[in-house]
Each structure stands twice: as structure tokens, then as C-alpha cells.
Design an enzyme around this catalytic site. Structure first.
Site, PDB file in Angstrom:
ATOM      1  N   HIS A   7       0.842  -1.369   0.123  1.00  0.00           N
ATOM      2  CA  HIS A   7       0.100  -0.082   0.081  1.00  0.00           C
ATOM      3  C   HIS A   7       0.920   1.327   0.001  1.00  0.00           C
ATOM      4  O   HIS A   7       2.080   1.308   0.325  1.00  0.00           O
ATOM      5  CB  HIS A   7      -0.967   0.140   0.939  1.00  0.00           C
ATOM      6  CG  HIS A   7      -0.160   0.036   2.431  1.00  0.00           C
ATOM      7  ND1 HIS A   7      -0.098  -1.145   3.213  1.00  0.00           N
ATOM      8  CD2 HIS A   7       0.120   1.125   3.398  1.00  0.00           C
ATOM      9  CE1 HIS A   7       0.535  -0.849   4.505  1.00  0.00           C
ATOM     10  NE2 HIS A   7       0.623   0.554   4.512  1.00  0.00           N
ATOM     11  N   HIS A  79       4.008   7.113   3.805  1.00  0.00           N
ATOM     12  CA  HIS A  79       4.767   5.900   3.653  1.00  0.00           C
ATOM     13  C   HIS A  79       4.575   5.048   2.567  1.00  0.00           C
ATOM     14  O   HIS A  79       3.408   5.124   1.956  1.00  0.00           O
ATOM     15  CB  HIS A  79       5.047   5.144   4.925  1.00  0.00           C
ATOM     16  CG  HIS A  79       3.892   4.656   5.508  1.00  0.00           C
ATOM     17  ND1 HIS A  79       3.208   5.184   6.424  1.00  0.00           N
ATOM     18  CD2 HIS A  79       3.623   3.479   5.113  1.00  0.00           C
ATOM     19  CE1 HIS A  79       2.157   4.065   6.631  1.00  0.00           C
ATOM     20  NE2 HIS A  79       2.431   3.019   5.717  1.00  0.00           N
ATOM     21  N   GLU A 130       7.763   1.072   4.856  1.00  0.00           N
ATOM     22  CA  GLU A 130       7.022   0.059   5.798  1.00  0.00           C
ATOM     23  C   GLU A 130       7.367  -1.340   5.181  1.00  0.00           C
ATOM     24  O   GLU A 130       6.970  -1.479   3.988  1.00  0.00           O
ATOM     25  CB  GLU A 130       5.545   0.423   6.147  1.00  0.00           C
ATOM     26  CG  GLU A 130       5.012  -0.729   6.872  1.00  0.00           C
ATOM     27  CD  GLU A 130       3.413  -0.532   7.087  1.00  0.00           C
ATOM     28  OE1 GLU A 130       2.863   0.168   6.429  1.00  0.00           O
ATOM     29  OE2 GLU A 130       2.886  -1.190   8.215  1.00  0.00           O
TER      30      GLU A 130
HETATM   31 CO    CO Z   1       1.317   1.320   6.423  1.00  0.00          CO
END
Ligand code: CO
Length: 134
Positions: A7, A79, A130
């Protein structure tokens, strides 16, 4: 080591309004709001055919996205999350290479119930990364 893009996360000052932009203006499928006190954020996921967009709003005091929103009051990309097969292996290899892992360095359980880690943006072209084990 890197797998799929899981994502892209966008920090926003108003989660309901942001969800409305994706649902009503852009015509996307938007999940229910989830509060994640351990991460200091509330999230909504926008489901796209090939990935997800995570909309983040601060939850509680000392949210990790509060400073980001002070600098970007209208919101902004916060992020990018990549999938890895073995998060401990990925972390050990990156740390050996001199990369910095945020927090304790131990994976936490993320919004999808899977272990996640964050890597320092200064080590990765100014982007907070991440990693999520899938
Ligand atoms: Co995230």
C-alpha cells in the site's frame, strides 16, 4: 528481497473527509474506519485492483503522524509499504548494510494483523518505508 507493493499511505487531517474523496469523488471502494491505538493512528483502506491506499489520521496523543501533519496540514504521502517473505531476515540484512529501523527494531503487528517494520527515510531516498511480512 522486496515483493509486491502492499500500500501507499497518505496522512490526512480528517479521515471521514478523505474517505469521502476516494469513495464519492474518485469512485473507489473504501473500508470501515479502524482505530489502531498501538500505532497512534486511525485508518481506512481504499481497495484498488492492484494495491491499496491507506488513509491515516492521528489517534490519541503523541501520534507518530502528528509532526508530519504539522508540516503538511492538508495531508500528504506518508509512507510506502512493500511485502517481504521473511521480515526478520530482511531486517537483519538491512541493518547489516547500515540501514536504520525505527522504534525497537522488533516487528509490530500492523493494520492487517501481519508483522511490520519501518525503515528510516534518510536511508531510503527520503521515503519512509514499511515492510510487511506476507
Ligand atoms: Co502502512
Amino acid at each position: 528481497m522486496l515483493g509486491r507493493l502492499n500500500h501507499v499511505a497518505i496522512a490526512v487531517p480528517d479521515l471521514e473527509a478523505a474517505a469521502g474523496v476516494y469513495r464519492d469523488t474518485l469512485g473507489a471502494t473504501v473500508s470501515q474506519r479502524q482505530d489502531l491505538p498501538a500505532h497512534g493512528v486511525s485508518v481506512v483502506f481504499v481497495k484498488l485492483p492492484n494495491t491499496k491506499i491507506e488513509l491515516l489520521e492521528p489517534f490519541g496523543a503523541d501520534s507518530p503522524i502528528e509532526k508530519f501533519l504539522e508540516r503538511n496540514p492538508g495531508g500528504g504521502i506518508h509512507h510506502i509499504c512493500y511485502e517481504v517473505g521473511d521480515i526478520a531476515y530482511a531486517r537483519d540484512r538491512l541493518v547489516e548494510d547500515g540501514a536504520r529501523v525505527l522504534g525497537s527494531g522488533e516487528p509490530m503487528i500492523g493494520a492487517h494483523g501481519k508483522p511490520v517494520l519501518f525503515l528510516h527515510p534518510k536511508d531510503f531516498l527520503g521515503t519512509l518505508i514499511e515492510l510487511e511480512e506476507v
